[in-house]
Design a protein around this motif. Sequence first.
Motif, PDB file in Angstrom:
ATOM      1  N   ALA A 113      39.912  52.622  47.224  1.00  0.00           N
ATOM      2  CA  ALA A 113      38.715  51.790  47.300  1.00  0.00           C
ATOM      3  C   ALA A 113      39.055  50.431  46.705  1.00  0.00           C
ATOM      4  CB  ALA A 113      37.569  52.425  46.537  1.00  0.00           C
ATOM      5  N   PHE A 114      38.705  49.380  47.407  1.00  0.00           N
ATOM      6  CA  PHE A 114      38.917  48.011  46.942  1.00  0.00           C
ATOM      7  C   PHE A 114      37.552  47.403  46.684  1.00  0.00           C
ATOM      8  CE2 PHE A 114      42.514  49.228  49.455  1.00  0.00           C
ATOM      9  CZ  PHE A 114      43.601  48.698  48.793  1.00  0.00           C
ATOM     10  N   GLN A 115      37.355  46.902  45.464  1.00  0.00           N
ATOM     11  CA  GLN A 115      36.055  46.362  45.089  1.00  0.00           C
ATOM     12  C   GLN A 115      36.264  45.137  44.216  1.00  0.00           C
ATOM     13  OE1 GLN A 115      33.764  48.892  42.535  1.00  0.00           O
ATOM     14  NE2 GLN A 115      31.871  47.798  42.948  1.00  0.00           N
ATOM     15  N   GLY A 116      35.507  44.094  44.471  1.00  0.00           N
ATOM     16  CA  GLY A 116      35.601  42.923  43.623  1.00  0.00           C
ATOM     17  C   GLY A 116      35.115  41.673  44.313  1.00  0.00           C
ATOM     18  N   THR A 117      35.473  40.534  43.727  1.00  0.00           N
ATOM     19  CA  THR A 117      35.157  39.229  44.273  1.00  0.00           C
ATOM     20  C   THR A 117      36.430  38.678  44.893  1.00  0.00           C
ATOM     21  OG1 THR A 117      33.534  38.898  42.529  1.00  0.00           O
ATOM     22  CG2 THR A 117      34.278  36.932  43.725  1.00  0.00           C
ATOM     23  N   PHE A 118      36.445  38.516  46.191  1.00  0.00           N
ATOM     24  CA  PHE A 118      37.647  38.126  46.901  1.00  0.00           C
ATOM     25  C   PHE A 118      37.731  36.627  47.158  1.00  0.00           C
ATOM     26  CE2 PHE A 118      37.176  42.577  47.592  1.00  0.00           C
ATOM     27  CZ  PHE A 118      38.474  43.067  47.677  1.00  0.00           C
ATOM     28  N   ASP A 119      36.641  35.892  46.949  1.00  0.00           N
ATOM     29  CA  ASP A 119      36.588  34.461  47.273  1.00  0.00           C
ATOM     30  C   ASP A 119      37.141  34.281  48.679  1.00  0.00           C
ATOM     31  OD1 ASP A 119      35.436  33.803  44.816  1.00  0.00           O
ATOM     32  OD2 ASP A 119      37.387  33.683  43.847  1.00  0.00           O
ATOM     33  N   SER A 120      38.221  33.531  48.846  1.00  0.00           N
ATOM     34  CA  SER A 120      38.787  33.350  50.184  1.00  0.00           C
ATOM     35  C   SER A 120      40.124  34.070  50.321  1.00  0.00           C
ATOM     36  CB  SER A 120      38.972  31.855  50.483  1.00  0.00           C
ATOM     37  OG  SER A 120      39.874  31.302  49.528  1.00  0.00           O
TER      38      SER A 120
END
Length: 80
Positions: A31-38
């Motif tokens: 699972a990938f979770q977070g703030t990816f911005d660009s």
Amino acid sequence: MASKFHTISGSNANYPSSGGVTFAGGNRTFAFQGTFDSGDIKIQASFDGGNTFIDLKDGAGNDITVSSNTILTIDLGACK
């Protein structure tokens, strides 16, 4: 219950620079979770101890990348 495997932070295009996160291979769900911005996370594997990395592809031959919260199941042989 799921548990955190690794945290990636910063804008280093080749994180982690130490050669990757150890994964023994097999069939696993991530699972990938977070703030990816660009930014994107490109999923790669090394079968030679981290000297050469190969981009993993989906069934259609496209690079597997993550740019938003998602869950992936990866199934491959022994790697680093």
